[in-house]
Design a protein around this motif. Structure first.
Motif, PDB file in Angstrom:
ATOM      1  N   UNK A 145      -7.923 -11.075  16.143  1.00 53.04           N
ATOM      2  CA  UNK A 145      -6.797 -11.654  15.420  1.00 53.04           C
ATOM      3  C   UNK A 145      -6.506 -10.718  14.248  1.00 53.04           C
ATOM      4  N   UNK A 146      -5.280 -10.187  14.200  1.00 53.14           N
ATOM      5  CA  UNK A 146      -4.900  -9.353  13.057  1.00 53.14           C
ATOM      6  C   UNK A 146      -4.568 -10.290  11.905  1.00 53.14           C
ATOM      7  N   UNK A 147      -5.189 -10.056  10.765  1.00 48.03           N
ATOM      8  CA  UNK A 147      -5.002 -10.944   9.613  1.00 48.03           C
ATOM      9  C   UNK A 147      -4.068 -10.359   8.571  1.00 48.03           C
ATOM     10  N   UNK A 148      -3.964  -9.040   8.521  1.00 48.92           N
ATOM     11  CA  UNK A 148      -3.070  -8.417   7.528  1.00 48.92           C
ATOM     12  C   UNK A 148      -2.669  -7.027   7.981  1.00 48.92           C
ATOM     13  N   UNK A 149      -1.569  -6.547   7.406  1.00 49.89           N
ATOM     14  CA  UNK A 149      -1.145  -5.167   7.641  1.00 49.89           C
ATOM     15  C   UNK A 149      -0.551  -4.917   9.011  1.00 49.89           C
ATOM     16  N   UNK A 150      -0.423  -3.630   9.314  1.00 46.45           N
ATOM     17  CA  UNK A 150       0.182  -3.188  10.571  1.00 46.45           C
ATOM     18  C   UNK A 150      -0.842  -2.420  11.388  1.00 46.45           C
ATOM     19  N   UNK A 151      -0.918  -2.747  12.661  1.00 49.79           N
ATOM     20  CA  UNK A 151      -1.803  -2.038  13.575  1.00 49.79           C
ATOM     21  C   UNK A 151      -1.003  -0.956  14.299  1.00 49.79           C
ATOM     22  N   UNK A 152      -1.579   0.233  14.417  1.00 50.95           N
ATOM     23  CA  UNK A 152      -0.943   1.293  15.200  1.00 50.95           C
ATOM     24  C   UNK A 152      -1.959   1.841  16.190  1.00 50.95           C
ATOM     25  N   UNK A 153      -1.494   2.057  17.417  1.00 52.86           N
ATOM     26  CA  UNK A 153      -2.387   2.510  18.497  1.00 52.86           C
ATOM     27  C   UNK A 153      -3.153   3.758  18.080  1.00 52.86           C
ATOM     28  N   UNK A 154      -4.471   3.746  18.355  1.00 58.88           N
ATOM     29  CA  UNK A 154      -5.311   4.910  18.083  1.00 58.88           C
ATOM     30  C   UNK A 154      -5.751   5.041  16.641  1.00 58.88           C
ATOM     31  N   UNK A 155      -5.399   4.059  15.799  1.00 61.19           N
ATOM     32  CA  UNK A 155      -5.765   4.177  14.378  1.00 61.19           C
ATOM     33  C   UNK A 155      -7.280   4.074  14.205  1.00 61.19           C
ATOM     34  N   UNK A 156      -7.762   4.707  13.145  1.00 63.92           N
ATOM     35  CA  UNK A 156      -9.188   4.670  12.836  1.00 63.92           C
ATOM     36  C   UNK A 156      -9.412   3.642  11.734  1.00 63.92           C
ATOM     37  N   UNK A 157     -10.339   2.721  11.948  1.00 64.94           N
ATOM     38  CA  UNK A 157     -10.620   1.665  10.957  1.00 64.94           C
ATOM     39  C   UNK A 157     -12.127   1.552  10.753  1.00 64.94           C
ATOM     40  N   UNK A 158     -12.504   0.862   9.705  1.00 67.02           N
ATOM     41  CA  UNK A 158     -13.930   0.696   9.398  1.00 67.02           C
ATOM     42  C   UNK A 158     -14.444  -0.578  10.061  1.00 67.02           C
ATOM     43  N   UNK A 159     -15.519  -0.435  10.843  1.00 65.23           N
ATOM     44  CA  UNK A 159     -16.159  -1.574  11.500  1.00 65.23           C
ATOM     45  C   UNK A 159     -17.278  -2.041  10.556  1.00 65.23           C
ATOM     46  N   UNK A 183      -8.822  -1.269   7.376  1.00 59.75           N
ATOM     47  CA  UNK A 183      -8.510   0.089   6.903  1.00 59.75           C
ATOM     48  C   UNK A 183      -8.606   0.132   5.376  1.00 59.75           C
ATOM     49  N   UNK A 184      -9.014  -0.988   4.756  1.00 62.59           N
ATOM     50  CA  UNK A 184      -9.104  -1.069   3.296  1.00 62.59           C
ATOM     51  C   UNK A 184     -10.295  -0.253   2.777  1.00 62.59           C
ATOM     52  N   UNK A 185     -10.076   0.468   1.670  1.00 66.27           N
ATOM     53  CA  UNK A 185     -11.190   1.214   1.050  1.00 66.27           C
ATOM     54  C   UNK A 185     -12.160   0.238   0.390  1.00 66.27           C
ATOM     55  N   UNK A 186     -11.615  -0.905  -0.039  1.00 63.66           N
ATOM     56  CA  UNK A 186     -12.422  -1.950  -0.662  1.00 63.66           C
ATOM     57  C   UNK A 186     -12.944  -2.844   0.471  1.00 63.66           C
ATOM     58  N   UNK A 187     -14.111  -2.490   1.016  1.00 65.89           N
ATOM     59  CA  UNK A 187     -14.625  -3.152   2.221  1.00 65.89           C
ATOM     60  C   UNK A 187     -14.882  -4.645   1.998  1.00 65.89           C
ATOM     61  N   UNK A 188     -14.616  -5.438   3.056  1.00 62.77           N
ATOM     62  CA  UNK A 188     -14.910  -6.879   2.991  1.00 62.77           C
ATOM     63  C   UNK A 188     -15.143  -7.385   4.405  1.00 62.77           C
ATOM     64  N   UNK A 189     -15.730  -8.572   4.503  1.00 62.22           N
ATOM     65  CA  UNK A 189     -15.962  -9.184   5.821  1.00 62.22           C
ATOM     66  C   UNK A 189     -15.363 -10.587   5.827  1.00 62.22           C
ATOM     67  N   UNK A 190     -14.698 -10.935   6.927  1.00 62.94           N
ATOM     68  CA  UNK A 190     -14.178 -12.302   7.076  1.00 62.94           C
ATOM     69  C   UNK A 190     -15.340 -13.253   7.346  1.00 62.94           C
ATOM     70  N   UNK A 208       0.786 -11.631   3.212  1.00 66.09           N
ATOM     71  CA  UNK A 208       2.036 -11.309   2.500  1.00 66.09           C
ATOM     72  C   UNK A 208       1.795 -10.407   1.276  1.00 66.09           C
ATOM     73  N   UNK A 209       0.520 -10.173   0.962  1.00 68.90           N
ATOM     74  CA  UNK A 209       0.204  -9.330  -0.206  1.00 68.90           C
ATOM     75  C   UNK A 209      -0.654  -8.127   0.157  1.00 68.90           C
ATOM     76  N   UNK A 210      -1.469  -8.273   1.197  1.00 73.37           N
ATOM     77  CA  UNK A 210      -2.424  -7.221   1.573  1.00 73.37           C
ATOM     78  C   UNK A 210      -1.735  -6.161   2.440  1.00 73.37           C
ATOM     79  N   UNK A 211      -1.707  -4.917   1.958  1.00 75.44           N
ATOM     80  CA  UNK A 211      -1.040  -3.851   2.718  1.00 75.44           C
ATOM     81  C   UNK A 211      -1.922  -3.309   3.838  1.00 75.44           C
ATOM     82  N   UNK A 212      -3.239  -3.334   3.640  1.00 77.46           N
ATOM     83  CA  UNK A 212      -4.153  -2.718   4.601  1.00 77.46           C
ATOM     84  C   UNK A 212      -4.322  -3.569   5.858  1.00 77.46           C
ATOM     85  N   UNK A 213      -4.566  -2.885   6.964  1.00 81.65           N
ATOM     86  CA  UNK A 213      -4.849  -3.561   8.228  1.00 81.65           C
ATOM     87  C   UNK A 213      -6.232  -4.220   8.142  1.00 81.65           C
ATOM     88  N   UNK A 214      -6.310  -5.456   8.636  1.00 74.39           N
ATOM     89  CA  UNK A 214      -7.626  -6.089   8.795  1.00 74.39           C
ATOM     90  C   UNK A 214      -7.549  -7.076   9.958  1.00 74.39           C
TER      91      UNK A 214
END
Length: 534
Positions: A322-336, A384-391, A294-300
């Motif tokens: 499992x999407x935990x935050x944000x919006x997923x869009x087909x073909x989007x580029x994210x950080x693994x 997709x967050x610039x501030x990288x983190x791992x679950x 409800x607060x995190x805008x970035x996809x994770x």
């Protein structure tokens, strides 16, 4: 950080993501099918029992599942109902496939526990329940098969409370069981919902409700049935825990419902209550602290399951996340995060067992399948967050059975190594190598022995490789926690075997439990762990 949009907030609020757990044969897959009927996702429910001509349950897709009439992998199913978008994670009931269920529970926000009314709490329910308690997730109980002879209702509740250590709050109450099953009494509304056996396999059929104080009740219940019900309700009001949403949300109180999934009685009532008593997707813990959808805008998202060869024609691998935050869009580029690079999430799909639907977008709480070219592992984080983190990682459970595996045709070495590696990456089996010999000697570890049958079946059917399994006597495995330990100088016992996993981490196998203690005593400072981290 930019403000989260109302569109994303509203979509996430609609999401409900839950797992269904039970002992085998309690009726879990049948209940799942009836949920799908109400969501309009299927027109006719399949029968789960294995017959060549029978329709198979939608959530059981692997050939071996159809042959045996059991679920061996978790299915992910999505449907809409009453303005909610529901993601169901259907899990294997058989204890030999419990590790798949453990991982699936990591992706769920709540759990529905299905209990057979004639058997009460069974061994597997107990084991899975402990995982729910560990995660503090809300647990809802559906006591199934009331159209058959059942245990005394108070005994059933007592069984749940004693065996699982959780308070219960019956939302409705059964009137009789088996041939004498009349329906359920809805406590809050003081209505009797009448049982009708006309709805097998379909959602058709009216549910008739009669107020307990209405004159019409005398046409429905005999004086004896009514008297017994009034006595039981009085006893229940005095003894049972009251409904408390806060305790339900903490996983300390389980709302209980009664019905029959096969005949479709009580299923929709349960679904309606369940949706109001559960919450939208919850925050998840990461190495950056809590990530709140409800607060995190970035996809994770995090990967909790990998399945190869769901489509025999394409021989593909699907990573379920499992999407935990944000919006997923087909073909989007994210950080693994674990791979340390950007990846494009291609061919996103949602599942109806083996049926797939390509999707354009998804939101926090949703489960999606992504084409995996072999780069993802269970527990991986994508963002997709610039501030990288791992679950938080997903625990790898210690196998309890071990076998040496050899292929019959040595010319098929390449297919064999590919097949066994791909199946291992799904997490159903764990593969190890002899400490000094490398991949020539492969040892497979499983939580339940049926996994060996599945491995043999899949290697033959999906990779055209026949194998010989040589059972090994080891029962205990330990990961070595301290990196500085010199494996060559490690002093063990005569029944100890040194091995390593796919990530080259050293492990020890033991036949006897006392050997673990002795090895620890002989090697000062040695730290051993029962769990490996993904």
């Amino acid at each position: 950080m930019s403000e989260i949009t109302n569109e994303i907030k509203n979509e996430i609020k609609k999401r409900r993501t839950f797992a269904i757990i039970s002992h085998p044969d309690a009726g879990k897959t049948t209940l799942t099918e009836k949920f799908l009927l109400y969501g309009g996702a299927i027109n006719q429910a399949g029968s789960v029992k294995g017959k060549a001509t029978a329709r198979h349950a939608v959530s059981d897709w692997m050939e071996i599942e159809k042959e045996r009439g059991i679920s061996v992998t978790s299915s992910v199913l999505q449907f809409s109902y009453g303005g909610y978008c529901i993601n169901i994670l259907d899990t294997p009931g058989h204890q030999d496939f419990s590790e798949d269920t453990y991982r699936t529970l990591m992706a769920a926000d709540s759990a529905v526990m299905v209990i057979d009314a004639s058997k009460g709490v069974e061994a597997q329910t107990r084991k899975l329940f402990k995982v729910c308690v560990m995660r503090h997730i809300p647990i809802f109980t559906f006591i199934n098969k009331m159209d058959r002879e059942a245990m005394d209702t108070f005994e059933l509740l007592d069984d749940i409370e004693k065996e699982l250590g959780i308070a219960t709050c019956p939302v409705n109450w059964p009137i009789g069981s088996g041939k004498a099953f009349k329906g359920v009494f809805e406590r809050e509304r003081e209505e009797v919902e009448l049982f009708s056996d006309t709805m097998k396999g379909t959602r058709m059929g009216e549910v008739r409700k009669v107020g307990i104080h209405s004159p019409e009740i005398d046409n429905v219940l005999t004086a004896e049935e009514r008297e017994k019900l009034e006595e039981e309700i009085e006893l229940l009001d005095g003894a049972a825990a009251e409904f408390d949403q806060e305790l339900v949300s903490k996983g300390e109180l389980s709302p209980v419902f009664f019905g029959s999934a096969l005949t479709n009685f009580g299923v929709e009532t349960f679904l309606k209550h369940f949706l109001t008593m559960t919450s939208s997707p919850l925050p998840r813990m990461s190495d950056r602290g809590e990530i709140d959808p409800m607060k995190e805008t970035d996809f994770s998202a995090f990967v909790f399951k990998i399945q190869a060869n769901m489509n025999k024609a394409h021989r593909d691998r699907i990573a379920f996340m499992r999407i935990c935050s944000g919006k997923f869009e087909a073909g989007m580029s994210v950080y693994h995060v674990q791979g340390g690079k950007d990846v494009r999430l291609s061919q996103p799909q949602q599942m109806m067992a083996s049926e797939r639907k390509i999707i354009e977008q998804a939101y926090g709480g949703d489960i999606i399948g992504i084409f995996d070219p072999g780069i993802f592992s269970i527990g991986d984080t994508l963002t997709s967050s610039k501030d990288k983190f791992a679950y938080e990682g997903i625990p790898t459970f210690a196998p309890e059975h071990f076998a040496r595996v050899r292929q019959v045709d040595t010319m098929k070495r390449k297919q064999f190594v590919k097949g066994i590696n791909q199946i291992a990456q799904e997490g159903a089996i764990q593969i190890f190598q002899e400490y000094n010999t490398g991949m020539e000697e492969i040892i497979v570890g499983v939580v339940g022995v049926l996994q060996f049958d599945v491995l043999k079946y899949r290697l033959e059917n999906e990779y055209n490789v026949e194998i010989i399994l040589e059972m090994l006597p080891y029962e205990h495995i330990r990961w070595i926690e301290n990196k500085e330990i010199d494996m060559d100088k490690l002093t063990g016992t005569s029944d100890m075997k040194k091995i390593k996993d796919l990530k080259d981490r050293p492990l020890l196998l033991f036949i006897h439990e006392w050997s673990i203690r002795m090895t620890l005593e002989r090697n000062k400072g040695l730290e051993l762990s029962e769990f490996g981290r993904s």
